[in-house]
Design an enzyme around this catalytic site. Structure first.
Site, PDB file in Angstrom:
ATOM      1  N   ASP A   1      17.103  24.516  41.300  1.00 34.09           N
ATOM      2  CA  ASP A   1      16.689  25.834  40.827  1.00 34.09           C
ATOM      3  C   ASP A   1      15.929  25.767  39.502  1.00 34.09           C
ATOM      4  O   ASP A   1      16.528  25.541  38.455  1.00 34.09           O
ATOM      5  CB  ASP A   1      17.948  26.711  40.682  1.00 34.09           C
ATOM      6  CG  ASP A   1      17.620  28.150  40.329  1.00 34.09           C
ATOM      7  OD1 ASP A   1      16.472  28.579  40.576  1.00 34.09           O
ATOM      8  OD2 ASP A   1      18.501  28.848  39.804  1.00 34.09           O
TER       9      ASP A   1
ATOM     10  N   ASP B   1       9.495  29.701  40.592  1.00 29.60           N
ATOM     11  CA  ASP B   1      10.923  29.550  40.812  1.00 29.60           C
ATOM     12  C   ASP B   1      11.222  28.905  42.171  1.00 29.60           C
ATOM     13  O   ASP B   1      10.887  29.458  43.208  1.00 29.60           O
ATOM     14  CB  ASP B   1      11.565  30.949  40.727  1.00 29.60           C
ATOM     15  CG  ASP B   1      13.079  30.901  40.772  1.00 29.60           C
ATOM     16  OD1 ASP B   1      13.646  29.799  40.830  1.00 29.60           O
ATOM     17  OD2 ASP B   1      13.694  31.986  40.756  1.00 29.60           O
TER      18      ASP B   1
END
Ligand SMILES: *[C@@H]1O[C@H](CO)[C@@H](O)[C@H](O)[C@H]1NC(C)=O
Ligand SMILES: *[C@@H]1O[C@H](CO)[C@@H](O)[C@H](O)[C@H]1NC(C)=O
Ligand SMILES: *[C@@H]1O[C@H](CO)[C@@H](O)[C@H](O)[C@H]1NC(C)=O
Ligand SMILES: *[C@@H]1O[C@H](CO)[C@@H](O)[C@H](O)[C@H]1NC(C)=O
Length: 447
Positions: A95, A323
């Site tokens: 992440d 992201d």
């Protein structure tokens, strides 16, 4: 987060590296995608969840200093990490939208029964090298703490308590700890050991980090800009950059791709097709990797979108982040309307008989298995252009139905997100040292 704490972590990690790396050393971790692929509706729900709460997180800024993105449960990429002595294999969500590396921990010592779920948790007491940071350690100041945070300086065992929240309200809390990670390096005929700081999570709650949507992961590997992220901790050892290539997860068998920490020689630096755009810093969200979108084209026609729509304002709203933990792409409402209209105008395919919940623009491609879809290109600051193939922004919601995988977000609600679907098939290099993002459609074959 104050820079002086960053400095102290840097020092401690630097001295803990037993064997300084040679310049050529880098770290190569396989990136996996769990099957079955998520349903688009599932994906959408978790993504939307993540963004909707952003504003609340902002308001709660003082209380919860870490403004991070939640990893949505589906459409994720996973990294395997071996932690502890002897090493325990763990599967973590990769992440770039959060900082903390954390795992589901168990304090079970003997005869751990399946109810203690060994194999699905990190058994801290089975590792001889595990130790929680003391609450008075400088490293402990790098993590947000729970409201109830007792710390007794004179007690030998007074663990550092952390509580880390994601923007959808999901959270993990436990002891901020350290242990040895066994890492395969490029030059490694043998594995190398590195001390890592991470959250040993005893309480985990919320939609994006627990239950079925977490897809069996043991935790999250935060790769954000903050000093506690995996990328920051290992950057001092291998070079302050990382790269990955997210492969199309609908392919079967799924192709292998890698997360590389450091500089993989002869691939990235010598890739002549690499485009670059500056990485911007938002002091109010120091975790995120921001880039700047200048304009959008659909099939070489520049859309009439006021450039201010994309800007990061002085109070930290707006802007665009890259992201890996969000699946779809989110753009400001004003840009969304223009993109939708431009695509609709160019596509002559029929609409499906019924609406697809959560998606505004869908086509029935049953009669045309290889439909010609308009090309989207994002012109970025620095003059580079991100021109993804249509499969990166059209998602198959069911057999024969393709929907635009871009979603609107109110500017006051947060920021734009280039999600992992949009990143597929590109090599992305997050060069934290030069503060730039490199990308290339011709880099994945090397990895
Ligand atoms: C802190 O720990 C010491 C040593 O265990 C103990 O004597 C003292 O009472 C503790 N202080 C508090 C405030 O709990
Ligand atoms: C590390 O390398 C060994 C031997 O080549 C391999 O079996 C193992 O799967 C690798 N582990 C990871 C986490 O990449
Ligand atoms: C798509 O079009 C085909 C005919 O070309 C039709 O049979 C099918 O029901 C349509 N699907 C949807 C979901 O509308
Ligand atoms: C848009 O571009 C694609 C790819 O270049 C092309 O196949 C298509 O014909 C174009 N569509 C329109 C309506 O211009």
């Amino acid at each position: 987060m104050s820079p002086r704490f960053t400095f102290s972590l840097f020092i401690s990690l630097w001295f803990l590296s037993a064997h300084p790396a040679t310049a050529k050393d880098y770290l190569k971790l396989p990136l996996l995608h769990k099957t079955p692929p998520p349903s688009p509706t599932q994906t959408l729900l978790s993504d939307i969840h993540r963004l909707h709460h952003h504003q609340n997180t902002r308001k709660g800024y003082v209380k919860s200093p870490v403004v991070s993105g939640a990893p949505s449960g589906s459409g994720q990429y996973f990294v395997e990490l071996r932690l502890g002595s002897p090493p325990q294999p763990l599967l973590l969500v990769a992440d770039t939208g959060s900082d903390l590396l954390w795992l589901t921990c168990s304090a079970c010592r003997h005869n751990c029964t399946p109810s203690h779920s060994p194999g699905s948790t990190f058994l801290a007491r089975h590792s001889s090298s595990f130790s929680p940071h003391h609450c008075f350690d400088s490293a402990c100041r790098l993590v947000p703490h729970p409201d109830h945070n007792p710390c007794n300086r004179s007690r030998l065992h007074s663990p550092c308590r952390y509580q880390y929240s994601y923007s959808d309200g999901s959270m993990t809390s436990g002891f901020f700890s350290e242990d040895m990670a066994t890492l395969n390096t490029s030059s490694g005929r043998e594995a190398t050991l590195e001390k890592l700081s991470f959250g040993c999570g005893f309480q985990i709650s919320g939609p994006s980090v627990s239950g079925a949507s977490f897809n069996g992961a043991h935790g999250v590997m935060g790769l954000g800009r903050g000093s506690i992220s995996f990328a920051s901790q290992l950057g001092h050892r291998f070079g302050d950059k990382f790269s990955y290539c997210l492969m199309d997860y609908t392919l079967s068998p799924p192709p292998t791709s890698y997360l590389i920490i450091g500089d993989e020689q002869n691939t990235i630096s010598s890739n002549p097709k690499m485009s670059f755009t500056p990485l911007l810093i938002n002091p109010l969200s120091p975790t995120f990797y921001y880039i700047e979108i200048k304009s959008v084209k659909i099939n070489s026609t520049k859309l009439r979108i006021d450039p201010s729509v994309w800007s990061l304002d002085e109070v930290g709203n707006g802007g665009t982040i890259v992201d890996s933990g969000t699946t779809l792409t989110f753009v400001p409402e004003a840009a969304y309307v223009e993109i939708l209209t431009a695509i609709k105008r160019r596509v002559k395919l029929p609409s499906p008989g019924k609406a697809t919940p959560g998606f505004d623009l869908c086509f029935n491609v049953t009669s045309e298995p290889k439909p010609k879809l308009p090309r989207l290109s994002l012109e970025l600051s620095g003059g580079s252009v991100l021109k993804p193939p249509p499969m990166n922004y059209f998602i198959d919601t069911e057999e024969g139905i393709k929907c635009l995988a871009v979603q609107p977000v109110g500017k006051e609600m947060g920021f734009s997100v280039i999600g992992n679907l949009m990143q597929q098939g590109f090599l992305f290099e997050f060069d934290r040292d030069k503060s730039r993002l490199g990308f290339s459609r011709h880099g994945c074959t090397f990895a």
